[in-house]
Design an enzyme around this catalytic site. Structure first.
Site, PDB file in Angstrom:
ATOM      1  N   LYS A  11       0.821  -1.221   0.000  1.00 29.61           N
ATOM      2  CA  LYS A  11       0.000   0.000   0.000  1.00 29.61           C
ATOM      3  C   LYS A  11       0.856   1.274   0.000  1.00 29.61           C
ATOM      4  O   LYS A  11       2.064   1.232   0.269  1.00 29.61           O
ATOM      5  CB  LYS A  11      -0.938  -0.038   1.213  1.00 29.61           C
ATOM      6  CG  LYS A  11      -1.969  -1.172   1.142  1.00 29.61           C
ATOM      7  CD  LYS A  11      -2.983  -1.087   2.285  1.00 29.61           C
ATOM      8  CE  LYS A  11      -4.019  -2.197   2.180  1.00 29.61           C
ATOM      9  NZ  LYS A  11      -5.061  -2.090   3.240  1.00 29.61           N
ATOM     10  N   TYR A  51     -12.538  -1.967  -4.072  1.00 29.64           N
ATOM     11  CA  TYR A  51     -13.069  -2.066  -2.699  1.00 29.64           C
ATOM     12  C   TYR A  51     -14.601  -1.995  -2.654  1.00 29.64           C
ATOM     13  O   TYR A  51     -15.155  -1.672  -1.607  1.00 29.64           O
ATOM     14  CB  TYR A  51     -12.459  -0.969  -1.824  1.00 29.64           C
ATOM     15  CG  TYR A  51     -11.059  -1.285  -1.338  1.00 29.64           C
ATOM     16  CD1 TYR A  51     -10.810  -2.382  -0.506  1.00 29.64           C
ATOM     17  CD2 TYR A  51      -9.983  -0.492  -1.694  1.00 29.64           C
ATOM     18  CE1 TYR A  51      -9.537  -2.673  -0.055  1.00 29.64           C
ATOM     19  CE2 TYR A  51      -8.693  -0.778  -1.232  1.00 29.64           C
ATOM     20  CZ  TYR A  51      -8.484  -1.876  -0.406  1.00 29.64           C
ATOM     21  OH  TYR A  51      -7.223  -2.164   0.056  1.00 29.64           O
ATOM     22  N   ASN A 114      -2.060   0.311   6.623  1.00 26.26           N
ATOM     23  CA  ASN A 114      -1.530  -0.911   7.238  1.00 26.26           C
ATOM     24  C   ASN A 114      -0.637  -1.713   6.298  1.00 26.26           C
ATOM     25  O   ASN A 114      -0.477  -2.918   6.435  1.00 26.26           O
ATOM     26  CB  ASN A 114      -2.681  -1.747   7.811  1.00 26.26           C
ATOM     27  CG  ASN A 114      -3.700  -2.135   6.757  1.00 26.26           C
ATOM     28  OD1 ASN A 114      -3.521  -1.859   5.576  1.00 26.26           O
ATOM     29  ND2 ASN A 114      -4.776  -2.791   7.180  1.00 26.26           N
ATOM     30  N   HIS A 117      -2.214  -5.454   1.549  1.00 22.18           N
ATOM     31  CA  HIS A 117      -3.523  -6.075   1.341  1.00 22.18           C
ATOM     32  C   HIS A 117      -3.301  -7.510   0.909  1.00 22.18           C
ATOM     33  O   HIS A 117      -2.373  -7.800   0.153  1.00 22.18           O
ATOM     34  CB  HIS A 117      -4.309  -5.361   0.223  1.00 22.18           C
ATOM     35  CG  HIS A 117      -5.424  -6.202  -0.340  1.00 22.18           C
ATOM     36  ND1 HIS A 117      -6.666  -6.225   0.226  1.00 22.18           N
ATOM     37  CD2 HIS A 117      -5.453  -7.096  -1.363  1.00 22.18           C
ATOM     38  CE1 HIS A 117      -7.431  -7.093  -0.460  1.00 22.18           C
ATOM     39  NE2 HIS A 117      -6.714  -7.628  -1.425  1.00 22.18           N
ATOM     40  N   GLU A 128      -9.806 -10.814  -7.556  1.00 16.72           N
ATOM     41  CA  GLU A 128      -8.802  -9.747  -7.427  1.00 16.72           C
ATOM     42  C   GLU A 128      -7.622  -9.943  -8.378  1.00 16.72           C
ATOM     43  O   GLU A 128      -7.035  -8.966  -8.849  1.00 16.72           O
ATOM     44  CB  GLU A 128      -8.330  -9.673  -5.975  1.00 16.72           C
ATOM     45  CG  GLU A 128      -9.430  -9.175  -5.044  1.00 16.72           C
ATOM     46  CD  GLU A 128      -9.005  -9.041  -3.595  1.00 16.72           C
ATOM     47  OE1 GLU A 128      -9.772  -8.451  -2.818  1.00 16.72           O
ATOM     48  OE2 GLU A 128      -7.896  -9.520  -3.229  1.00 16.72           O
TER      49      GLU A 128
HETATM   50  P1  ATP Z   1      -7.173  -5.990   3.209  1.00 18.16           P
HETATM   51  O1  ATP Z   1      -8.501  -6.199   2.517  1.00 18.16           O
HETATM   52  O2  ATP Z   1      -6.520  -4.645   2.848  1.00 18.16           O
HETATM   53  O3  ATP Z   1      -6.235  -7.145   3.079  1.00 18.16           O
HETATM   54  P2  ATP Z   1      -8.352  -6.772   5.683  1.00 18.16           P
HETATM   55  O4  ATP Z   1      -8.990  -7.860   4.882  1.00 18.16           O
HETATM   56  O5  ATP Z   1      -7.531  -7.136   6.870  1.00 18.16           O
HETATM   57  O6  ATP Z   1      -7.455  -5.861   4.756  1.00 18.16           O
HETATM   58  P3  ATP Z   1     -10.824  -5.304   5.460  1.00 18.16           P
HETATM   59  O7  ATP Z   1     -11.883  -5.415   6.483  1.00 18.16           O
HETATM   60  O8  ATP Z   1     -10.989  -6.009   4.141  1.00 18.16           O
HETATM   61  O9  ATP Z   1      -9.438  -5.725   6.138  1.00 18.16           O
HETATM   62  O10 ATP Z   1     -10.582  -3.766   5.195  1.00 18.16           O
HETATM   63  C1  ATP Z   1      -9.936  -3.325   4.014  1.00 18.16           C
HETATM   64  C2  ATP Z   1      -9.012  -2.189   4.365  1.00 18.16           C
HETATM   65  O11 ATP Z   1      -9.790  -1.083   4.810  1.00 18.16           O
HETATM   66  C3  ATP Z   1      -8.056  -2.464   5.520  1.00 18.16           C
HETATM   67  O12 ATP Z   1      -6.890  -3.135   5.158  1.00 18.16           O
HETATM   68  C4  ATP Z   1      -7.744  -1.061   5.978  1.00 18.16           C
HETATM   69  O13 ATP Z   1      -6.787  -0.429   5.100  1.00 18.16           O
HETATM   70  C5  ATP Z   1      -9.093  -0.372   5.819  1.00 18.16           C
HETATM   71  N1  ATP Z   1      -9.879  -0.445   7.060  1.00 18.16           N
HETATM   72  C6  ATP Z   1     -10.476  -1.533   7.590  1.00 18.16           C
HETATM   73  N2  ATP Z   1     -11.104  -1.241   8.746  1.00 18.16           N
HETATM   74  C7  ATP Z   1     -10.911   0.098   8.933  1.00 18.16           C
HETATM   75  C8  ATP Z   1     -11.297   1.035   9.924  1.00 18.16           C
HETATM   76  N3  ATP Z   1     -12.049   0.655  10.981  1.00 18.16           N
HETATM   77  N4  ATP Z   1     -10.912   2.321   9.793  1.00 18.16           N
HETATM   78  C9  ATP Z   1     -10.170   2.717   8.726  1.00 18.16           C
HETATM   79  N5  ATP Z   1      -9.763   1.890   7.745  1.00 18.16           N
HETATM   80  C10 ATP Z   1     -10.125   0.604   7.848  1.00 18.16           C
HETATM   81 MG    MG Z   2     -10.037  -7.480   3.057  1.00 13.69          MG
END
Ligand code: ATP
Ligand code: MG
Length: 140
Positions: A11, A51, A114, A117, A128
C-alpha cells in the site's frame, strides 16, 4: 494443502517509506513466490471498484483516498495455502492487534495505512487477480 495464488498489494504508506523490498523479502522467506508484480497508481475509479465490497462501510471514502495517495505494488503470490499463509504473514488488519514479526505489526502505521492487502478467500483471490492481471502477466 494445495498450491494457490493470492493477490497482494503493497500500500501507499509502504511504498512512500521505501519498504517494497523488505516486504517482498518476507513473502519469499515464507516460501511464497512473486509470480506477477507491477507498480501502479490507482485512480479513484479503480480503487472504488476494487473495494466495492466495502462501499457501505464508514471508512470507504477515506480508504479510497488513501489508496490513491501514492504508488502501490500489486502482485500475485503463489505457494502452498498462499491465501491463508499471506494473511498470517501480514497480521491483523489493525497493526495494534497484529502478531509480532508480521508485516502490519512491524511496518503498519494505522488501521487504514496498514502497509499490505491480501485476498481473504479463494473466491476473492480469483476476482482480485483478474482485476489487475492478464494471464500472460503471471509467470509461475
Ligand atoms: P485488506 O482487505 O486490505 O487485506 P483486511 O482484509 O484485513 O485488509 P478489510 O476489512 O478487508 O481488512 O478492510 C480493508 C481495508 O480497509 C483495511 O486493510 C484497511 O486499510 C481499511 N480499514 C479496515 N477497517 C478500517 C477502519 N475501521 N478504519 C479505517 N480503515 C479501515
Ligand atoms: Mg479485506
Amino acid at each position: 494443502m494445495a498450491v494457490e495464488r493470492t493477490l497482494s498489494i503493497i500500500k501507499p504508506d509502504a511504498t512512500r517509506r521505501g519498504l517494497t523490498g523488505r516486504i517482498n523479502a518476507r513473502f519469499e522467506e515464507a516460501g511464497l513466490r512473486i509470480v506477477a508484480q507491477k507498480r501502479i497508481k490507482l485512480t479513484r475509479e479503480i480503487a472504488e471498484n476494487f473495494y466495492e465490497v466495502h462501499k457501505d462501510r464508514s471508512f470507504f471514502e477515506d480508504l479510497c483516498t488513501f489508496m490513491t495517495s501514492g504508488p502501490v505494488v500489486v502482485q500475485v503470490l503463489e505457494g502452498e495455502d498462499a491465501i491463508v499463509r499471506n494473511r498470517e504473514i501480514m497480521g491483523a488488519t489493525n497493526p495494534v492487534n497484529a502478531e509480532e514479526k508480521t508485516i502490519r505489526k512491524e511496518f503498519g502505521e494505522t488501521v487504514e495505512a496498514n502497509s499490505a492487502h491480501g485476498s481473504d478467500s479463494p473466491e476473492t483471490a480469483a476476482r482480485e487477480i483478474v482485476f489487475f492481471f492478464s494471464e500472460v502477466e503471471i509467470v509461475g
